[in-house]
Design an enzyme around this catalytic site. Structure first.
Site, PDB file in Angstrom:
ATOM      1  N   SER A  11     -85.749  12.901  -8.374  1.00 33.89           N
ATOM      2  CA  SER A  11     -85.234  11.844  -9.237  1.00 33.89           C
ATOM      3  C   SER A  11     -85.399  12.256 -10.689  1.00 33.89           C
ATOM      4  O   SER A  11     -86.526  12.478 -11.156  1.00 33.89           O
ATOM      5  CB  SER A  11     -85.999  10.541  -9.004  1.00 33.89           C
ATOM      6  OG  SER A  11     -85.744   9.671 -10.099  1.00 33.89           O
ATOM      7  N   HIS A  36     -81.061  12.950  -7.521  1.00 33.94           N
ATOM      8  CA  HIS A  36     -81.106  11.483  -7.402  1.00 33.94           C
ATOM      9  C   HIS A  36     -81.101  10.864  -8.802  1.00 33.94           C
ATOM     10  O   HIS A  36     -81.933  11.199  -9.651  1.00 33.94           O
ATOM     11  CB  HIS A  36     -82.382  11.110  -6.649  1.00 33.94           C
ATOM     12  CG  HIS A  36     -82.545   9.654  -6.342  1.00 33.94           C
ATOM     13  ND1 HIS A  36     -81.963   9.043  -5.259  1.00 33.94           N
ATOM     14  CD2 HIS A  36     -83.263   8.684  -6.971  1.00 33.94           C
ATOM     15  CE1 HIS A  36     -82.317   7.756  -5.220  1.00 33.94           C
ATOM     16  NE2 HIS A  36     -83.097   7.511  -6.269  1.00 33.94           N
ATOM     17  N   ASP A  38     -81.241   7.332 -10.916  1.00 34.96           N
ATOM     18  CA  ASP A  38     -81.674   5.939 -10.823  1.00 34.96           C
ATOM     19  C   ASP A  38     -81.019   5.100 -11.919  1.00 34.96           C
ATOM     20  O   ASP A  38     -81.371   5.227 -13.096  1.00 34.96           O
ATOM     21  CB  ASP A  38     -83.198   5.862 -10.952  1.00 34.96           C
ATOM     22  CG  ASP A  38     -83.884   6.338  -9.687  1.00 34.96           C
ATOM     23  OD1 ASP A  38     -83.576   5.804  -8.609  1.00 34.96           O
ATOM     24  OD2 ASP A  38     -84.718   7.265  -9.773  1.00 34.96           O
ATOM     25  N   MET A  40     -80.546   1.563 -13.573  1.00 29.02           N
ATOM     26  CA  MET A  40     -81.279   0.287 -13.672  1.00 29.02           C
ATOM     27  C   MET A  40     -80.680  -0.569 -14.782  1.00 29.02           C
ATOM     28  O   MET A  40     -80.305  -0.048 -15.837  1.00 29.02           O
ATOM     29  CB  MET A  40     -82.751   0.558 -13.991  1.00 29.02           C
ATOM     30  CG  MET A  40     -83.417   1.488 -12.996  1.00 29.02           C
ATOM     31  SD  MET A  40     -85.175   1.632 -13.325  1.00 29.02           S
ATOM     32  CE  MET A  40     -85.651   2.814 -12.051  1.00 29.02           C
ATOM     33  N   HIS A  69     -78.393   5.887  -7.192  1.00 27.76           N
ATOM     34  CA  HIS A  69     -79.105   4.712  -6.677  1.00 27.76           C
ATOM     35  C   HIS A  69     -78.907   3.572  -7.671  1.00 27.76           C
ATOM     36  O   HIS A  69     -79.475   3.585  -8.767  1.00 27.76           O
ATOM     37  CB  HIS A  69     -80.591   5.089  -6.517  1.00 27.76           C
ATOM     38  CG  HIS A  69     -81.477   3.984  -6.055  1.00 27.76           C
ATOM     39  ND1 HIS A  69     -82.860   4.107  -6.074  1.00 27.76           N
ATOM     40  CD2 HIS A  69     -81.220   2.757  -5.547  1.00 27.76           C
ATOM     41  CE1 HIS A  69     -83.397   2.990  -5.599  1.00 27.76           C
ATOM     42  NE2 HIS A  69     -82.430   2.150  -5.287  1.00 27.76           N
ATOM     43  N   MET A  71     -79.584   0.165  -9.015  1.00 21.93           N
ATOM     44  CA  MET A  71     -80.503  -0.981  -9.041  1.00 21.93           C
ATOM     45  C   MET A  71     -79.937  -1.966 -10.063  1.00 21.93           C
ATOM     46  O   MET A  71     -80.501  -2.164 -11.155  1.00 21.93           O
ATOM     47  CB  MET A  71     -81.913  -0.494  -9.403  1.00 21.93           C
ATOM     48  CG  MET A  71     -82.573   0.250  -8.241  1.00 21.93           C
ATOM     49  SD  MET A  71     -83.951   1.293  -8.755  1.00 21.93           S
ATOM     50  CE  MET A  71     -83.046   2.738  -9.263  1.00 21.93           C
ATOM     51  N   MET A 140     -86.973   1.603   0.506  1.00 22.55           N
ATOM     52  CA  MET A 140     -87.835   1.759  -0.679  1.00 22.55           C
ATOM     53  C   MET A 140     -89.305   1.714  -0.262  1.00 22.55           C
ATOM     54  O   MET A 140     -89.719   0.815   0.488  1.00 22.55           O
ATOM     55  CB  MET A 140     -87.579   0.629  -1.684  1.00 22.55           C
ATOM     56  CG  MET A 140     -86.225   0.642  -2.374  1.00 22.55           C
ATOM     57  SD  MET A 140     -85.847   2.139  -3.317  1.00 22.55           S
ATOM     58  CE  MET A 140     -87.179   2.156  -4.526  1.00 22.55           C
ATOM     59  N   GLY A 145     -87.900   0.089  -9.989  1.00 21.71           N
ATOM     60  CA  GLY A 145     -87.957  -0.166 -11.423  1.00 21.71           C
ATOM     61  C   GLY A 145     -88.632   0.938 -12.218  1.00 21.71           C
ATOM     62  O   GLY A 145     -88.272   1.167 -13.367  1.00 21.71           O
ATOM     63  N   PHE A 146     -89.574   1.614 -11.594  1.00 22.69           N
ATOM     64  CA  PHE A 146     -90.351   2.607 -12.339  1.00 22.69           C
ATOM     65  C   PHE A 146     -90.723   3.780 -11.444  1.00 22.69           C
ATOM     66  O   PHE A 146     -90.922   3.601 -10.236  1.00 22.69           O
ATOM     67  CB  PHE A 146     -91.643   1.977 -12.877  1.00 22.69           C
ATOM     68  CG  PHE A 146     -91.382   0.779 -13.736  1.00 22.69           C
ATOM     69  CD1 PHE A 146     -91.026   0.926 -15.069  1.00 22.69           C
ATOM     70  CD2 PHE A 146     -91.432  -0.503 -13.193  1.00 22.69           C
ATOM     71  CE1 PHE A 146     -90.729  -0.189 -15.855  1.00 22.69           C
ATOM     72  CE2 PHE A 146     -91.143  -1.619 -13.964  1.00 22.69           C
ATOM     73  CZ  PHE A 146     -90.795  -1.464 -15.303  1.00 22.69           C
ATOM     74  N   GLY A 147     -90.855   4.955 -12.064  1.00 20.14           N
ATOM     75  CA  GLY A 147     -91.414   6.107 -11.373  1.00 20.14           C
ATOM     76  C   GLY A 147     -92.932   6.015 -11.387  1.00 20.14           C
ATOM     77  O   GLY A 147     -93.509   5.177 -12.092  1.00 20.14           O
ATOM     78  N   GLY A 148     -93.569   6.859 -10.604  1.00 18.01           N
ATOM     79  CA  GLY A 148     -95.017   7.009 -10.671  1.00 18.01           C
ATOM     80  C   GLY A 148     -95.827   5.896 -10.035  1.00 18.01           C
ATOM     81  O   GLY A 148     -97.032   5.796 -10.281  1.00 18.01           O
ATOM     82  N   ASP A 175     -87.775   6.420  -0.888  1.00 15.81           N
ATOM     83  CA  ASP A 175     -87.828   6.558  -2.348  1.00 15.81           C
ATOM     84  C   ASP A 175     -89.017   5.766  -2.876  1.00 15.81           C
ATOM     85  O   ASP A 175     -89.091   4.542  -2.680  1.00 15.81           O
ATOM     86  CB  ASP A 175     -86.508   6.020  -2.923  1.00 15.81           C
ATOM     87  CG  ASP A 175     -86.387   6.173  -4.429  1.00 15.81           C
ATOM     88  OD1 ASP A 175     -87.266   6.787  -5.051  1.00 15.81           O
ATOM     89  OD2 ASP A 175     -85.380   5.654  -4.969  1.00 15.81           O
ATOM     90  N   GLY A 176     -89.928   6.494  -3.553  1.00 17.10           N
ATOM     91  CA  GLY A 176     -91.061   5.843  -4.208  1.00 17.10           C
ATOM     92  C   GLY A 176     -92.381   6.381  -3.712  1.00 17.10           C
ATOM     93  O   GLY A 176     -92.698   6.244  -2.529  1.00 17.10           O
ATOM     94  N   GLY A 177     -93.133   7.020  -4.613  1.00 14.92           N
ATOM     95  CA  GLY A 177     -94.468   7.482  -4.264  1.00 14.92           C
ATOM     96  C   GLY A 177     -94.505   8.619  -3.250  1.00 14.92           C
ATOM     97  O   GLY A 177     -95.521   8.823  -2.587  1.00 14.92           O
ATOM     98  N   GLY A 197     -89.807  11.812  -7.692  1.00 22.87           N
ATOM     99  CA  GLY A 197     -89.685  11.966  -9.135  1.00 22.87           C
ATOM    100  C   GLY A 197     -90.906  12.648  -9.698  1.00 22.87           C
ATOM    101  O   GLY A 197     -90.916  13.859  -9.964  1.00 22.87           O
ATOM    102  N   SER A 198     -92.000  11.893  -9.843  1.00 25.39           N
ATOM    103  CA  SER A 198     -93.181  12.480 -10.491  1.00 25.39           C
ATOM    104  C   SER A 198     -93.740  13.662  -9.713  1.00 25.39           C
ATOM    105  O   SER A 198     -94.208  14.636 -10.315  1.00 25.39           O
ATOM    106  CB  SER A 198     -94.238  11.413 -10.752  1.00 25.39           C
ATOM    107  OG  SER A 198     -94.290  10.479  -9.716  1.00 25.39           O
TER     108      SER A 198
HETATM  109  C1  DX5 Z   1     -87.894   3.692  -8.462  1.00 25.84           C
HETATM  110  C2  DX5 Z   1     -86.820   4.735  -8.338  1.00 25.84           C
HETATM  111  C3  DX5 Z   1     -87.318   6.031  -7.828  1.00 25.84           C
HETATM  112  C4  DX5 Z   1     -88.331   6.710  -8.730  1.00 25.84           C
HETATM  113  C5  DX5 Z   1     -89.246   7.492  -7.850  1.00 25.84           C
HETATM  114  O1  DX5 Z   1     -87.316   2.493  -8.822  1.00 25.84           O
HETATM  115  O2  DX5 Z   1     -85.801   4.292  -7.442  1.00 25.84           O
HETATM  116  O3  DX5 Z   1     -86.244   6.911  -7.519  1.00 25.84           O
HETATM  117  O4  DX5 Z   1     -87.766   7.574  -9.659  1.00 25.84           O
HETATM  118  O5  DX5 Z   1     -90.281   7.983  -8.629  1.00 25.84           O
HETATM  119  P1  DX5 Z   1     -91.653   8.480  -7.986  1.00 25.84           P
HETATM  120  O6  DX5 Z   1     -91.296   9.596  -7.025  1.00 25.84           O
HETATM  121  O7  DX5 Z   1     -92.403   8.957  -9.172  1.00 25.84           O
HETATM  122  O8  DX5 Z   1     -92.262   7.310  -7.278  1.00 25.84           O
HETATM  123 ZN    ZN Z   2     -84.284   5.790  -6.719  1.00 23.43          ZN
END
Ligand code: DX5
Ligand code: ZN
Length: 224
Positions: A11, A36, A38, A40, A69, A71, A140, A145-148, A175-177, A197-198
């Site tokens: 991402s 990917h 994102d 938003m 994606h 959102m 999900m 909404g946020f990475g990390g 997707d996520g964590g 992502g992270s």
């Molecule tokens: C969250 C996004 C994810 C996000 C994942 O709303 O849809 O794609 O970038 O980030 P990590 O891998 O850091 O959780």
């Molecule tokens: Zn995403």
């Protein structure tokens, strides 16, 4: 665990926002299967990122698959613009409106693969009637909404969706964590596309892109 090939989709939410072209080329050169993106809207989720012109600019650099994606709510007024921007896959949230089936038809009608996403609080059953309308289901593993953020274990939901998919050629994305400690759980439950992502961008930059490669390999190796 699974005989399906598992794809990694970094991402770019975790990339350098002043350098997307080089960031995209760097993660692809380092082994990303998809990119990917994102999107938003500050309404469906409490954060703002990219509109169609930014996505169109990313397209010039993506040689794999641009996985977008959404959102956002509403979705339908923006489908054509994101299709024209060059998305290969457009994923809309089942929670984004009352007419998800119409939205998915409109995405396919625009010549793009259609994905449907489920927030952590939404049960698997919400996508059961949509299996013939989608090319991808996204479960999900954080609230969007946020990475990390920390991974939420959605194994039971992922398995339930895998059962619904059956023999259909539908991707099951998480997707996520996602990192080397959580990826094996998601894949064991039935996921075949891992967004990260992270865990991909952490510690690297376009100047030290080999770090991205190491991070991607660490996720792949965790599945062996
Ligand atoms: C969250 C996004 C994810 C996000 C994942 O709303 O849809 O794609 O970038 O980030 P990590 O891998 O850091 O959780
Ligand atoms: Zn995403």
């Amino acid at each position: 665990m699974t005989d399906r090939p598992v794809l990694i989709a970094p991402s770019i939410l975790s990339a350098d926002f002043a350098d997307f072209g080089r960031e995209i080329r760097a993660v692809e050169a380092q082994g990303a299967d998809w990119v990917h993106v994102d999107v938003m809207d500050g309404h469906f989720v409490p954060n703002l990122t990219f509109g169609p012109p930014a996505v169109k600019a990313f397209r010039r650099h993506v040689t794999t698959v641009m996985d977008v994606h959404l959102m956002i709510a509403p979705v339908d007024p923006y489908i054509e613009a994101f299709a024209e921007a060059g998305a290969d896959i457009l994923t809309a949230h089942v929670e984004a409106g009352p007419h998800i089936h119409r939205t998915l038809q409109a995405i396919r009608g625009a010549g793009v693969k259609a994905g449907v996403a489920l927030n952590p609080g939404t049960p698997a059953e919400a996508v059961a009637p949509l299996m013939d309308a989608v090319d991808l289901v996204l479960v999900m593993t954080v609230n969007p909404g946020f990475g990390g953020q920390s991974f939420l274990d959605m194994s039971a939901k992922i398995s339930a969706v895998r059962g619904m998919i059956g023999d259909r050629p539908i991707h099951l994305q998480v997707d996520g964590g996602i990192d080397p400690s959580t990826a094996p759980k998601a894949v064991a439950a039935g996921a075949d596309v891992l967004v990260a992502g992270s865990a991909v961008f952490r510690g690297g930059s376009v100047e030290t892109a080999e770090v991205y490669g190491r991070n991607i390999r660490a996720i792949r190796d965790s599945l062996a």
